[in-house]
Motif scaffolding. Structure first.
Motif, PDB file in Angstrom:
ATOM      1  N   CYS A   1       2.178  -0.407  -1.476  1.00  0.00           N
ATOM      2  CA  CYS A   1       2.457  -1.642  -2.221  1.00  0.00           C
ATOM      3  C   CYS A   1       3.452  -2.518  -1.462  1.00  0.00           C
ATOM      4  O   CYS A   1       3.277  -3.739  -1.373  1.00  0.00           O
ATOM      5  CB  CYS A   1       2.986  -1.318  -3.621  1.00  0.00           C
ATOM      6  SG  CYS A   1       1.697  -0.772  -4.754  1.00  0.00           S
ATOM      7  N   ARG A   2       4.476  -1.909  -0.916  1.00  0.00           N
ATOM      8  CA  ARG A   2       5.459  -2.669  -0.132  1.00  0.00           C
ATOM      9  C   ARG A   2       4.818  -3.288   1.117  1.00  0.00           C
ATOM     10  O   ARG A   2       5.113  -4.421   1.479  1.00  0.00           O
ATOM     11  CB  ARG A   2       6.621  -1.763   0.260  1.00  0.00           C
ATOM     12  CG  ARG A   2       7.497  -1.382  -0.920  1.00  0.00           C
ATOM     13  CD  ARG A   2       8.565  -0.406  -0.509  1.00  0.00           C
ATOM     14  NE  ARG A   2       9.460  -0.088  -1.613  1.00  0.00           N
ATOM     15  CZ  ARG A   2      10.299   0.937  -1.605  1.00  0.00           C
ATOM     16  NH1 ARG A   2      10.384   1.718  -0.550  1.00  0.00           N
ATOM     17  NH2 ARG A   2      11.064   1.154  -2.653  1.00  0.00           N
TER      18      ARG A   2
ATOM     19  N   GLU B   1       2.619  -6.226   0.133  1.00  0.00           N
ATOM     20  CA  GLU B   1       3.483  -7.374  -0.162  1.00  0.00           C
ATOM     21  C   GLU B   1       4.004  -8.007   1.123  1.00  0.00           C
ATOM     22  O   GLU B   1       3.979  -9.230   1.280  1.00  0.00           O
ATOM     23  CB  GLU B   1       4.648  -6.926  -1.044  1.00  0.00           C
ATOM     24  CG  GLU B   1       5.631  -8.022  -1.375  1.00  0.00           C
ATOM     25  CD  GLU B   1       5.075  -9.110  -2.267  1.00  0.00           C
ATOM     26  OE1 GLU B   1       5.581 -10.250  -2.187  1.00  0.00           O
ATOM     27  OE2 GLU B   1       4.136  -8.839  -3.041  1.00  0.00           O
TER      28      GLU B   1
ATOM     29  N   THR C   1      -2.552 -10.416  -1.672  1.00  0.00           N
ATOM     30  CA  THR C   1      -2.408 -10.662  -3.109  1.00  0.00           C
ATOM     31  C   THR C   1      -3.442  -9.928  -3.937  1.00  0.00           C
ATOM     32  O   THR C   1      -3.271  -9.762  -5.135  1.00  0.00           O
ATOM     33  CB  THR C   1      -2.478 -12.169  -3.418  1.00  0.00           C
ATOM     34  OG1 THR C   1      -3.720 -12.676  -2.906  1.00  0.00           O
ATOM     35  CG2 THR C   1      -1.307 -12.908  -2.786  1.00  0.00           C
TER      36      THR C   1
ATOM     37  N   SER D   1       1.588 -10.159   2.719  1.00  0.00           N
ATOM     38  CA  SER D   1       1.137 -11.252   1.833  1.00  0.00           C
ATOM     39  C   SER D   1      -0.269 -11.020   1.281  1.00  0.00           C
ATOM     40  O   SER D   1      -1.020 -11.964   1.058  1.00  0.00           O
ATOM     41  CB  SER D   1       1.207 -12.597   2.556  1.00  0.00           C
ATOM     42  OG  SER D   1       2.526 -12.861   2.966  1.00  0.00           O
TER      43      SER D   1
ATOM     44  N   GLN E   1       8.747  -6.025  -6.189  1.00  0.00           N
ATOM     45  CA  GLN E   1       8.366  -7.298  -5.571  1.00  0.00           C
ATOM     46  C   GLN E   1       6.852  -7.496  -5.544  1.00  0.00           C
ATOM     47  O   GLN E   1       6.370  -8.603  -5.381  1.00  0.00           O
ATOM     48  CB  GLN E   1       8.956  -7.410  -4.158  1.00  0.00           C
ATOM     49  CG  GLN E   1       8.380  -6.436  -3.166  1.00  0.00           C
ATOM     50  CD  GLN E   1       8.969  -5.024  -3.205  1.00  0.00           C
ATOM     51  OE1 GLN E   1       9.643  -4.619  -4.155  1.00  0.00           O
ATOM     52  NE2 GLN E   1       8.693  -4.252  -2.172  1.00  0.00           N
ATOM     53  N   THR E   2       6.097  -6.405  -5.702  1.00  0.00           N
ATOM     54  CA  THR E   2       4.635  -6.474  -5.707  1.00  0.00           C
ATOM     55  C   THR E   2       4.167  -6.865  -7.102  1.00  0.00           C
ATOM     56  O   THR E   2       4.701  -6.371  -8.090  1.00  0.00           O
ATOM     57  CB  THR E   2       4.042  -5.105  -5.322  1.00  0.00           C
ATOM     58  OG1 THR E   2       4.641  -4.664  -4.105  1.00  0.00           O
ATOM     59  CG2 THR E   2       2.540  -5.180  -5.144  1.00  0.00           C
ATOM     60  N   SER E   3       3.176  -7.734  -7.180  1.00  0.00           N
ATOM     61  CA  SER E   3       2.690  -8.182  -8.490  1.00  0.00           C
ATOM     62  C   SER E   3       2.170  -7.005  -9.310  1.00  0.00           C
ATOM     63  O   SER E   3       1.670  -6.019  -8.764  1.00  0.00           O
ATOM     64  CB  SER E   3       1.581  -9.224  -8.327  1.00  0.00           C
ATOM     65  OG  SER E   3       0.376  -8.613  -7.919  1.00  0.00           O
TER      66      SER E   3
END
Length: 143
Positions: free
Chosen positions: A97-98, A101, A106, A104, A63-65
Motif C-alpha cells: 500500500c505504501r 501510494e 490510485t 501515485s 496515506q493510502t486511500s
C-alpha cells in the motif's frame, strides 16, 4: 541460549542475571536443530480475517486511500489462496500500500500489480508463478 548469554564481537559476552524468556519467530527459511525444537513451545499465528487486516493496514498506511487499501487487502487474500512458496504477510500488504501510494497508483490494474508484485512476493519462483492471467483473475474476483 542454554548458557543464558550472547556473544557480541564488538562488545563481548552479555549474561542474563535471571533465566530469560526467549521468543523466536521463523519464516521457515532456516532449519532449527531438533534439540532446540524439543525445548520450545509452538504457537502458530495465522493470517487475520480480511476486516482485521484492513484495520491494520488503515492504521499503518493511512496515506493510502480507503478504497485502494480495500482492493489491496482483497488481492492479497486471493493471492494467499494460491500455491506459493511464501504467501505475503501483513507487513507485505502494508509495504505494498505504501509503495502504491508512493508511485501515485490510485487503483489496482493488471499493469500496476505486475509492476509492484515484488513488494508482495519475495521468491522468484512465486513471481514467475503469478502470471498476467492470474493477476487479472485476482483483480476481477468480487470481494
Amino acid at each position: 541460549l542454554s548458557d543464558f548469554q550472547v556473544s557480541i564481537p564488538e562488545y563481548g559476552t552479555v549474561r542474563a542475571a535471571q533465566p530469560p524468556l526467549v521468543v523466536m519467530t521463523s519464516n521457515r527459511t532456516r532449519e532449527v536443530h531438533d534439540a532446540l525444537k524439543r525445548r520450545c513451545l509452538y504457537q502458530w499465528i495465522g493470517y487475520p480475517e480480511r476486516d482485521r487486516e484492513l484495520e491494520i493496514v488503515a492504521a499503518r498506511a493511512p496515506q493510502t486511500s480507503a478504497e485502494l487499501q480495500r482492493r489491496a487487502v482483497d488481492f492479497v487474500h486471493r493471492l494467499r489462496g494460491m500455491d506459493l512458496f511464501k504467501a505475503p504477510g501483513i507487513a507485505e500488504t502494508i509495504d505494498w500500500c505504501r509503495a502504491l501510494e508512493a508511485l501515485s497508483v490510485t487503483e489496482l490494474d493488471p499493469q500496476s500489480v505486475h509492476n509492484t508484485l515484488g513488494v508482495l512476493l519475495k521468491y522468484q519462483d512465486d513471481l514467475a508463478r503469478v502470471d498476467a492471467a492470474q493477476i487479472a483473475q485476482c483483480l476481477a474476483t468480487p470481494g
